[in-house]
Structure formats: structure tokens, C-alpha cells
Design a protein around this motif. Sequence first.
Motif, short mmCIF file in Angstrom:
data_model
loop_
_atom_site.label_atom_id
_atom_site.label_comp_id
_atom_site.label_asym_id
_atom_site.label_seq_id
_atom_site.Cartn_x
_atom_site.Cartn_y
_atom_site.Cartn_z
N ARG A 117 1.47 13.42 -8.49
CA ARG A 117 2.61 14.89 -8.53
C ARG A 117 3.29 14.32 -7.04
NH1 ARG A 117 -2.66 14.84 -5.28
NH2 ARG A 117 -2.71 15.35 -3.69
N ILE A 118 3.74 15.30 -7.21
CA ILE A 118 5.07 15.02 -5.20
C ILE A 118 5.35 15.81 -5.04
CG2 ILE A 118 7.90 14.51 -4.74
CD1 ILE A 118 7.85 12.99 -7.66
N GLU A 119 5.03 16.10 -3.65
CA GLU A 119 4.51 16.56 -2.06
C GLU A 119 6.01 16.89 -1.52
OE1 GLU A 119 -0.14 16.05 -1.84
OE2 GLU A 119 0.58 15.50 -0.45
N ASN A 120 5.82 18.41 -1.93
CA ASN A 120 7.52 18.44 -0.86
C ASN A 120 6.98 18.76 0.66
OD1 ASN A 120 8.93 18.21 -3.07
ND2 ASN A 120 8.69 20.09 -3.79
N PHE A 121 7.91 18.15 1.62
CA PHE A 121 7.58 19.37 2.88
C PHE A 121 8.26 18.98 3.81
CE2 PHE A 121 6.81 14.42 3.16
CZ PHE A 121 8.08 14.27 4.63
N ARG A 122 8.64 20.67 5.04
CA ARG A 122 9.63 20.52 5.64
C ARG A 122 8.60 20.95 6.93
NH1 ARG A 122 12.18 25.60 7.90
NH2 ARG A 122 14.57 24.62 8.39
N VAL A 162 4.59 10.59 -2.97
CA VAL A 162 4.48 10.30 -3.92
C VAL A 162 3.05 9.98 -4.03
CG1 VAL A 162 4.77 8.87 -6.06
CG2 VAL A 162 6.57 10.04 -4.64
N ILE A 163 2.59 10.64 -4.38
CA ILE A 163 1.06 10.78 -4.72
C ILE A 163 0.80 9.27 -5.92
CG2 ILE A 163 -1.53 11.42 -4.59
CD1 ILE A 163 0.38 12.14 -2.51
N SER A 164 -0.19 8.74 -5.87
CA SER A 164 -0.65 7.77 -7.17
C SER A 164 -1.26 7.55 -7.23
CB SER A 164 0.30 6.96 -7.23
OG SER A 164 0.03 5.86 -8.40
N GLY A 165 -2.81 7.44 -8.05
CA GLY A 165 -4.05 6.95 -7.68
C GLY A 165 -4.79 7.99 -7.21
N GLY A 166 -4.65 9.03 -6.10
CA GLY A 166 -5.48 9.70 -5.10
C GLY A 166 -4.28 9.25 -3.86
N GLU A 167 -3.64 8.83 -3.78
CA GLU A 167 -3.18 8.34 -2.33
C GLU A 167 -1.62 8.23 -1.96
OE1 GLU A 167 -3.98 3.80 -1.72
OE2 GLU A 167 -6.87 4.35 -1.37
N VAL A 168 -1.23 8.16 -0.86
CA VAL A 168 0.01 8.32 -0.59
C VAL A 168 0.47 7.28 -1.07
CG1 VAL A 168 1.96 9.55 0.78
CG2 VAL A 168 0.56 10.51 0.74
N ARG A 169 1.16 6.83 -2.04
CA ARG A 169 2.15 5.27 -1.99
C ARG A 169 4.00 5.53 -1.90
NH1 ARG A 169 -1.02 2.15 -5.94
NH2 ARG A 169 0.32 0.41 -3.63
N ILE A 170 4.31 6.56 -1.83
CA ILE A 170 5.64 6.29 -1.70
C ILE A 170 6.06 7.82 -0.83
CG2 ILE A 170 8.79 6.06 -1.84
CD1 ILE A 170 7.01 5.60 -5.07
N VAL A 171 6.69 7.48 -0.02
CA VAL A 171 7.08 8.47 1.23
C VAL A 171 8.93 8.58 1.15
CG1 VAL A 171 7.09 9.60 3.76
CG2 VAL A 171 4.99 8.92 2.17
N LEU A 172 9.53 9.36 1.24
CA LEU A 172 11.06 9.57 0.85
C LEU A 172 11.57 11.26 2.16
CD1 LEU A 172 12.46 9.01 -2.14
CD2 LEU A 172 11.80 7.02 -0.21
N GLN A 173 11.82 10.29 3.79
CA GLN A 173 12.02 11.27 4.64
C GLN A 173 12.92 11.56 5.46
OE1 GLN A 173 8.45 11.50 6.92
NE2 GLN A 173 9.00 8.92 7.19
N ASP A 181 0.59 -1.48 -0.02
CA ASP A 181 0.09 -0.32 0.11
C ASP A 181 0.93 1.30 0.06
OD1 ASP A 181 -2.39 -2.04 -0.11
OD2 ASP A 181 -2.31 -1.65 2.50
N CYS A 182 1.53 1.21 1.00
CA CYS A 182 2.75 2.34 0.76
C CYS A 182 4.37 1.84 1.50
CB CYS A 182 2.35 3.49 2.48
SG CYS A 182 2.97 5.13 1.70
N VAL A 183 5.21 2.47 0.94
CA VAL A 183 6.21 2.21 1.16
C VAL A 183 6.82 3.71 1.58
CG1 VAL A 183 8.75 2.45 0.18
CG2 VAL A 183 6.79 0.57 -0.76
N ILE A 184 8.05 3.49 3.37
CA ILE A 184 7.71 4.99 3.58
C ILE A 184 9.73 4.64 3.69
CG2 ILE A 184 7.70 6.28 5.83
CD1 ILE A 184 5.03 4.69 5.71
N ALA A 185 10.59 5.72 3.57
CA ALA A 185 11.83 5.41 3.89
C ALA A 185 12.55 6.89 4.99
CB ALA A 185 12.53 5.24 2.48
N SER A 186 12.74 6.22 5.55
CA SER A 186 12.91 7.16 6.33
C SER A 186 14.59 7.19 7.03
CB SER A 186 12.29 7.16 7.94
OG SER A 186 10.42 7.03 7.48
N GLU A 187 15.48 8.20 7.32
CA GLU A 187 16.60 9.03 7.61
C GLU A 187 16.70 9.40 9.02
OE1 GLU A 187 20.72 9.46 4.92
OE2 GLU A 187 19.58 11.00 5.49
#
Length: 370
Positions: A222-227, A257-268, A159-165
Motif C-alpha cells: 500500500r501507499i500511505e499519505n501523510f501530512r 511505500v509499504i512493501s513486505g510489511g515494511e516502509v521501503r520508500i519515503v518521499l516527502q 532497507d529504505c530510501v528517503i528523499a526529502s525536499e
Amino acid sequence: MIEPLRVINWATGHTGRMVVRAVAERPNYRIVGAFVYNPDKVGRDLGDICGIEPLGVVATNDRQQIMDTPADCVLFLAGAENDVPGSIADICALLASGKNVVTTAANFIYPRSLGAETEAAITKACMDGGTTFHGLGIMPGFFAESLPLLMSKLARRVDCVIASETLAYDKYPSAYQMFDLMGFGFAPDDPTPAFANVELVGETWRHSGMLMADALGLPIDRIENFRDVIVTDRDLNVAAGTIRAGTVGAMNFGVRVISGGEVRIVLQHFTRMADHLAPQWPRGHGWLLEMQGEPEIRARIEIGAHDSVMPTDDACMATAMHAIHAVPYVVAAAPGILTLAAVPPLWGVDAFHVGRAAASAVTQHESGHV
């Protein structure tokens, strides 16, 4: 006897010097050239610049001299984000001159993300020189791409991949990077630091997000940026300077990374200047990978010893070794752009044959003990 691979070291910043020291202790490589930006380094032996015995390689800032030097691969270790067009021009010239290029610049993890014109220019240079281009790193460059792709083999549904450093920067001495670039020590709404612009923040991870989405067949809406930032409740004296109470002392930034209206990838990335800040955020020095779906998969990878004086140095060393270990498969690859999604299986075989005494001596040089 197999001839050692001839490499050129391009840039001798912090990670660049680590690369030189590690390459010099490996018989399967031979350094044949060195490009430097700092005029004070021009004319000096590369070993002297990097704190080891002389290597018989004189550093130069003459680009044509480097282009004319026969070599199998250039380890391009410059901070390309400071001059992306200039770095692209240098990389294309190197490729066209017959030299493969491995780079640790985050901007070049996935050339397609730089636009069709840039991707075409790099591809043409590869075809002209019969060479291969490859971008990598640590995160971005490994934990945000290679490892999640590998983990996806184990999933029935993702459903979603989250990679956090997660890294603490209280011991990192660069005032420019900590204050002027990232924005520690500024008011949360101060537009002065570079990272106040979330579009710039997104440039760190956008390329990896696009690579992941393309490799996994996910159309990008779309790709959303955040801070997000947290202020410190007290003055903090850290290696880069003083952070006053009421200013930014911790932050979390990245892309979704938003795909099909849902958050599918988060890199942070999570970082703090004191342990008590942002207790709700992940801690430690390393990476947390989460694959939400069936089955749920989580992996925590820490770097450095628990009493490591400089965890960020450990991450830089890992970046350096990733680049060095890539050289053989990049040299052997077909001409063109080789992405992280297409690399062959890679093992750090030579790491098992470096003596502890030699490695210890290099570590002492890095820490200033000798």
C-alpha cells in the motif's frame, strides 16, 4: 549543419516563461508555437509575454492551430492537477498529431499510476503519431526518482530510501497556493484548505513512489499519505500575507511505500514560514537523499546562492532546464511512454556554452531589475 529542434511552448506560467527564455538563447532549438490559457495573452508575441525581445511567435489559445503546426516536441508546462482529464486529452491529441511531448506535471511522471485505461490511451496516441511521451520535473521528477535509482548502484543492501525536499515559502507570493491549497494560516484541524485532504497530498508523490517501486522490483502492499503540521507561536508577515499565531506555520507531507510489511520508500517535503519553527526538521533549500542499508549513503544537494532572494525560483529554473535538456533524447526515442527509469545518460552540455552576460540579463528580467 544540424537543423534546430522545433518546439512548441504549452502554457506560460512561472516555469513556462523560464523555459521560453532559456530556449530562446539556445541555437539548437527553435520555438515555432505557443499555447496560452489566459485570454489576455492571446495575440501577443511570446517574447513580450516572457520579458525578452520579440520572437516572432504569436501566442494562441486555438488548440487546432497548435495541432496543425509542424514541430518536433511540445513542452507541456500546464498545471495539469487542475484538470487532469482535460490535460490527458490535450496530451493525447498532441502525441497523435505527430509531436513528442515532455511535461513537468507531477501527475504524469508515471502514466501507469493513473490506471490502465489512461496508460493505454497515452500509449495508443504515441503509436498513432509515432511519438514519445515523457514526464519529469525536479521533485517529483528527478530527486525522488532518477538520483535514488542512480545511487542504488552503490548499494549491497537497501532497507529504505528517503528523499526529502526542504524549501522555505516565506518569500513565495501566491496567496492561493500558500493558503487555499497548502493550508498555511489555517487551524491544524480546519478542513478548508485542499491539503487538509491527505489523499490529495498523496497525489503529489504517489506516482513517483510507484515508479520507484516498479523500477526496483518491490511489490507494493500500500501507499500511505501523510501530512504533519506545526503551528506558529507568533504572527508571521510573509510574501503571501499574514499568518496568525496559533495557525499552521510549518508542515511535512508526503508518501510512504509499504512493501513486505515494511516502509521501503519515503518521499516527502518539509517547509516552514519562519526559521525558528520545527527545529527538529531538516533545514535549507534543497534535497536530502538517504539510502539506509549497506553501505549507508547520504547526499545533500542545495540550490541557489546562500543569499538567494527566491529559492523557489531556483527550483523552477532547474525544472525548466530538465525539460529542455530532455527534448533531444525524447525526439530520438522509440514511440511510446519513456519513464525516468529508462532515460539514457543525459548531460547539460549546452549549459557550458551560454555566456554569462546573456544569463545575467535574463536573471535581471526575472527579478524585475530591468
